[in-house]
Design a protein around this motif. Structure first.
Motif, PDB file in Angstrom:
ATOM      1  N   ALA A 183       0.846  -1.193   0.000  1.00 28.04           N
ATOM      2  CA  ALA A 183       0.000   0.000   0.000  1.00 28.04           C
ATOM      3  C   ALA A 183       0.882   1.243   0.000  1.00 28.04           C
ATOM      4  O   ALA A 183       2.024   1.215   0.455  1.00 28.04           O
ATOM      5  CB  ALA A 183      -0.921   0.001   1.211  1.00 28.04           C
ATOM      6  N   LYS A 184       0.339   2.338  -0.482  1.00 33.54           N
ATOM      7  CA  LYS A 184       1.123   3.564  -0.640  1.00 33.54           C
ATOM      8  C   LYS A 184       1.035   4.492   0.563  1.00 33.54           C
ATOM      9  O   LYS A 184       1.902   5.350   0.757  1.00 33.54           O
ATOM     10  CB  LYS A 184       0.657   4.311  -1.894  1.00 33.54           C
ATOM     11  CG  LYS A 184       0.894   3.546  -3.191  1.00 33.54           C
ATOM     12  CD  LYS A 184       0.394   4.343  -4.393  1.00 33.54           C
ATOM     13  CE  LYS A 184       0.640   3.590  -5.691  1.00 33.54           C
ATOM     14  NZ  LYS A 184       0.138   4.336  -6.879  1.00 33.54           N
ATOM     15  N   GLN A 185      -0.015   4.357   1.374  1.00 32.16           N
ATOM     16  CA  GLN A 185      -0.219   5.280   2.491  1.00 32.16           C
ATOM     17  C   GLN A 185       0.802   5.051   3.614  1.00 32.16           C
ATOM     18  O   GLN A 185       1.287   3.937   3.804  1.00 32.16           O
ATOM     19  CB  GLN A 185      -1.635   5.113   3.056  1.00 32.16           C
ATOM     20  CG  GLN A 185      -2.754   5.552   2.134  1.00 32.16           C
ATOM     21  CD  GLN A 185      -3.266   4.442   1.246  1.00 32.16           C
ATOM     22  OE1 GLN A 185      -2.559   3.462   0.978  1.00 32.16           O
ATOM     23  NE2 GLN A 185      -4.511   4.556   0.795  1.00 32.16           N
ATOM     24  N   PRO A 186       1.118   6.108   4.370  1.00 33.81           N
ATOM     25  CA  PRO A 186       1.964   5.946   5.557  1.00 33.81           C
ATOM     26  C   PRO A 186       1.337   4.964   6.551  1.00 33.81           C
ATOM     27  O   PRO A 186       0.112   4.924   6.698  1.00 33.81           O
ATOM     28  CB  PRO A 186       2.027   7.359   6.155  1.00 33.81           C
ATOM     29  CG  PRO A 186       1.687   8.269   5.024  1.00 33.81           C
ATOM     30  CD  PRO A 186       0.723   7.512   4.161  1.00 33.81           C
ATOM     31  N   VAL A 187       2.187   4.201   7.227  1.00 36.66           N
ATOM     32  CA  VAL A 187       1.709   3.137   8.119  1.00 36.66           C
ATOM     33  C   VAL A 187       2.165   3.402   9.554  1.00 36.66           C
ATOM     34  O   VAL A 187       3.306   3.809   9.803  1.00 36.66           O
ATOM     35  CB  VAL A 187       2.234   1.759   7.657  1.00 36.66           C
ATOM     36  CG1 VAL A 187       1.702   0.650   8.573  1.00 36.66           C
ATOM     37  CG2 VAL A 187       1.832   1.500   6.206  1.00 36.66           C
ATOM     38  N   THR A 188       1.268   3.128  10.504  1.00 36.23           N
ATOM     39  CA  THR A 188       1.551   3.310  11.915  1.00 36.23           C
ATOM     40  C   THR A 188       1.016   2.116  12.699  1.00 36.23           C
ATOM     41  O   THR A 188       0.535   1.141  12.136  1.00 36.23           O
ATOM     42  CB  THR A 188       0.927   4.623  12.435  1.00 36.23           C
ATOM     43  OG1 THR A 188       1.393   4.899  13.762  1.00 36.23           O
ATOM     44  CG2 THR A 188      -0.595   4.556  12.434  1.00 36.23           C
ATOM     45  N   PHE A 189       1.102   2.203  14.017  1.00 41.30           N
ATOM     46  CA  PHE A 189       0.491   1.254  14.945  1.00 41.30           C
ATOM     47  C   PHE A 189       0.009   2.073  16.122  1.00 41.30           C
ATOM     48  O   PHE A 189       0.740   2.942  16.621  1.00 41.30           O
ATOM     49  CB  PHE A 189       1.505   0.198  15.394  1.00 41.30           C
ATOM     50  CG  PHE A 189       0.990  -0.743  16.458  1.00 41.30           C
ATOM     51  CD1 PHE A 189       0.058  -1.711  16.140  1.00 41.30           C
ATOM     52  CD2 PHE A 189       1.446  -0.664  17.768  1.00 41.30           C
ATOM     53  CE1 PHE A 189      -0.421  -2.589  17.109  1.00 41.30           C
ATOM     54  CE2 PHE A 189       0.978  -1.522  18.739  1.00 41.30           C
ATOM     55  CZ  PHE A 189       0.034  -2.494  18.405  1.00 41.30           C
ATOM     56  N   CYS A 190      -1.220   1.847  16.577  1.00 45.00           N
ATOM     57  CA  CYS A 190      -1.830   2.682  17.611  1.00 45.00           C
ATOM     58  C   CYS A 190      -1.722   1.996  18.969  1.00 45.00           C
ATOM     59  O   CYS A 190      -2.205   0.870  19.136  1.00 45.00           O
ATOM     60  CB  CYS A 190      -3.293   2.949  17.266  1.00 45.00           C
ATOM     61  SG  CYS A 190      -3.533   3.801  15.694  1.00 45.00           S
ATOM     62  N   GLU A 191      -1.105   2.683  19.923  1.00 42.94           N
ATOM     63  CA  GLU A 191      -0.850   2.061  21.219  1.00 42.94           C
ATOM     64  C   GLU A 191      -0.750   3.127  22.309  1.00 42.94           C
ATOM     65  O   GLU A 191      -0.443   4.300  22.033  1.00 42.94           O
ATOM     66  CB  GLU A 191       0.458   1.254  21.146  1.00 42.94           C
ATOM     67  CG  GLU A 191       0.805   0.435  22.375  1.00 42.94           C
ATOM     68  CD  GLU A 191      -0.287  -0.548  22.770  1.00 42.94           C
ATOM     69  OE1 GLU A 191      -1.224  -0.108  23.477  1.00 42.94           O
ATOM     70  OE2 GLU A 191      -0.213  -1.732  22.382  1.00 42.94           O
ATOM     71  N   ASN A 192      -1.018   2.721  23.534  1.00 43.74           N
ATOM     72  CA  ASN A 192      -0.799   3.567  24.700  1.00 43.74           C
ATOM     73  C   ASN A 192       0.609   4.162  24.649  1.00 43.74           C
ATOM     74  O   ASN A 192       1.542   3.527  24.159  1.00 43.74           O
ATOM     75  CB  ASN A 192      -0.983   2.719  25.960  1.00 43.74           C
ATOM     76  CG  ASN A 192      -0.753   3.491  27.228  1.00 43.74           C
ATOM     77  OD1 ASN A 192       0.356   3.526  27.740  1.00 43.74           O
ATOM     78  ND2 ASN A 192      -1.795   4.104  27.742  1.00 43.74           N
ATOM     79  N   TYR A 193       0.757   5.367  25.171  1.00 40.37           N
ATOM     80  CA  TYR A 193       2.042   6.068  25.068  1.00 40.37           C
ATOM     81  C   TYR A 193       3.200   5.324  25.723  1.00 40.37           C
ATOM     82  O   TYR A 193       4.342   5.372  25.253  1.00 40.37           O
ATOM     83  CB  TYR A 193       1.921   7.473  25.688  1.00 40.37           C
ATOM     84  CG  TYR A 193       1.812   7.469  27.195  1.00 40.37           C
ATOM     85  CD1 TYR A 193       2.940   7.607  28.004  1.00 40.37           C
ATOM     86  CD2 TYR A 193       0.582   7.301  27.828  1.00 40.37           C
ATOM     87  CE1 TYR A 193       2.850   7.584  29.388  1.00 40.37           C
ATOM     88  CE2 TYR A 193       0.475   7.282  29.204  1.00 40.37           C
ATOM     89  CZ  TYR A 193       1.610   7.421  29.982  1.00 40.37           C
ATOM     90  OH  TYR A 193       1.511   7.385  31.352  1.00 40.37           O
TER      91      TYR A 193
END
Length: 310
Positions: A160-170
Motif C-alpha cells: 500500500a502507498k499510504q503511511p503506516v503506523t500502529f496505535c498504542e498507549n504512550y
C-alpha cells in the motif's frame, strides 16, 4: 518533523468514529448506509479526519458513503488484530486455547490483507493505515508480540502507498516498541489522564507530558495522538465518579483541541458517539460514555452550542 509533512495533510480536527447504535455491535448488527450518512453529516461540520478501527462491514459502509456522497473526509483506517499469544496479566481475561491462537493468526492475516485492499481501493480517501490497536500493552486481552506487529507493518508498506503506523498507549513506545519505531512511518499514541487517576486540573499537563515523553525520545519520527478523551460517567471501577462529568469533558476537549491546533499535532479525540455495546452491562460503565454525542446522537454539553438543532 511535523505530522503534516510526514502525512502530506493539512492541519485540522480529527475524531475517532464508531457508528454502532443501540442494539448494534461489531460482529452483530451493523449501522446501515442511511445511519452512517446521518452520522457523517453531523461530523462534517467540525472534523475532517476520522479514525476507523477495523476493516469490517462498518468501515466499508463509511468509505462507500464518503465516496458516493462526495463528503470531505480523510480516513485513518486500522486493522483490528486479535490475540496471537496469551497475556495472563490481563485483568479481564487474556488467555486462550492454543487452537484459538492459531486460528487468530489466520484471522489477522485476512484483516491485514483487507486493510491493504481497501487502501488501494480508496487511495483518495484513506490517508494513513494502522497495523493494529492496543495489542502490545501489558493489560491487553488481544496480545500480539511486537515482532509479529513489525511483520504486519512491513507487509502493509510493501503493498500500500499510504503511511503506516500502529496505535498504542504512550508508555510502551518508550521502551517495549523501540524496534517497531524503526519500521512505522509515524508513531500513534493514546493518552487518558482520567484512567490514570488525574483530575481535570491535572489533565492537560499530563497529556502534554505523555506526548512529549514519546516525541522527545524519537525527534526524527512524527508522533500523533490517536486517542485522547474524557468519559462522562463512571461506575467507580477504574475511574472515580467525581472525576467525570459533561462539564469536565467540555473543559478537556476544548483545551486539547486548542493545544493540538496551536502546536500542529494531529489529535484524534475519543470519540464521536457513545457506544452502548462496550464493557459491562452496568449503565454507568465508563467505556460506554466517551462520546461527544450520546448513542441517540444528541450533543452533550461540549457540543450543545455547535449542534443546538440536533
Amino acid at each position: 518533523m511535523k505530522y503534516t509533512q510526514a502525512l502530506d495533510i493539512a492541519p485540522g480536527k480529527a475524531i475517532c468514529y464508531s457508528g454502532f447504535r443501540e442494539g448494534q455491535s461489531p460482529g452483530g448488527v451493523f449501522p446501515t448506509y442511511k445511519e452512517v450518512k446521518e452520522d457523517l453529516l453531523i461530523l462534517q461540520h467540525q472534523w475532517k479526519y476520522l479514525r476507523l478501527y477495523d476493516c469490517d462491514k462498518h468501515a466499508e459502509t463509511v468509505l462507500e458513503v464518503i465516496q458516493k456522497e462526495k463528503l470531505d473526509f480523510k480516513i485513518m483506517l486500522g486493522a483490528y488484530i486479535v490475540a496471537e499469544a496469551n497475556n495472563y496479566g490481563c485483568p479481564w481475561g487474556g488467555s486462550y486455547p492454543e487452537d484459538q491462537l492459531e486460528e487468530n493468526k489466520s484471522i489477522n492475516l485476512k484483516q491485514i490483507k483487507k486493510l491493504i485492499d481497501l487502501a488501494n481501493k480508496y487511495p483518495d480517501i484513506i490517508f494513513s493505515l494502522s497495523a493494529g490497536n492496543e495489542a502490545c500493552v501489558d493489560w491487553t486481552d488481544h496480545y500480539v508480540p511486537v515482532e509479529k506487529v513489525i511483520e504486519y507493518v512491513k507487509m502493509i508498506k510493501k503493498e500500500a502507498k499510504q503511511p503506516v503506523t500502529f496505535c498504542e498507549n504512550y508508555l510502551p513506545w518508550l521502551d517495549k516498541l523501540k524496534s517497531l519505531v524503526e519500521v512505522v512511518d509515524f508513531i500513534s499514541i493514546h493518552t487518558y489522564p482520567v484512567w490514570e487517576y488525574k483530575n481535570i486540573h491535572e489533565a492537560m499537563d499530563y497529556t502534554k507530558s505523555n506526548y512529549y515523553a514519546v516525541a522527545d525520545t524519537y525527534p526524527d519520527k512524527p508522533v500523533v495522538i490517536t486517542e485522547a478523551g474524557w468519559t462522562t460517567y463512571s461506575n467507580g471501577k477504574g475511574i472515580c465518579p467525581s472525576n467525570v462529568s459533561e462539564e469536565f469533558q467540555s473543559i478537556y476537549y476544548n483545551d486539547l483541541v486548542d493545544w493540538s491546533l496551536d502546536t500542529d499535532i494531529l489529535t484524534f479525540v475519543f470519540e464521536a458517539f457513545d457506544e452502548s455495546w462496550k464493557g459491562s452491562n452496568e449503565a454507568l460503565e465508563p467505556e460506554k460514555h466517551w462520546g461527544l454525542f450520546t448513542v441517540s446522537r444528541k450533543p452533550k454539553k461540549v457540543m450543545q452550542d455547535l449542534f443546538s438543532t440536533l
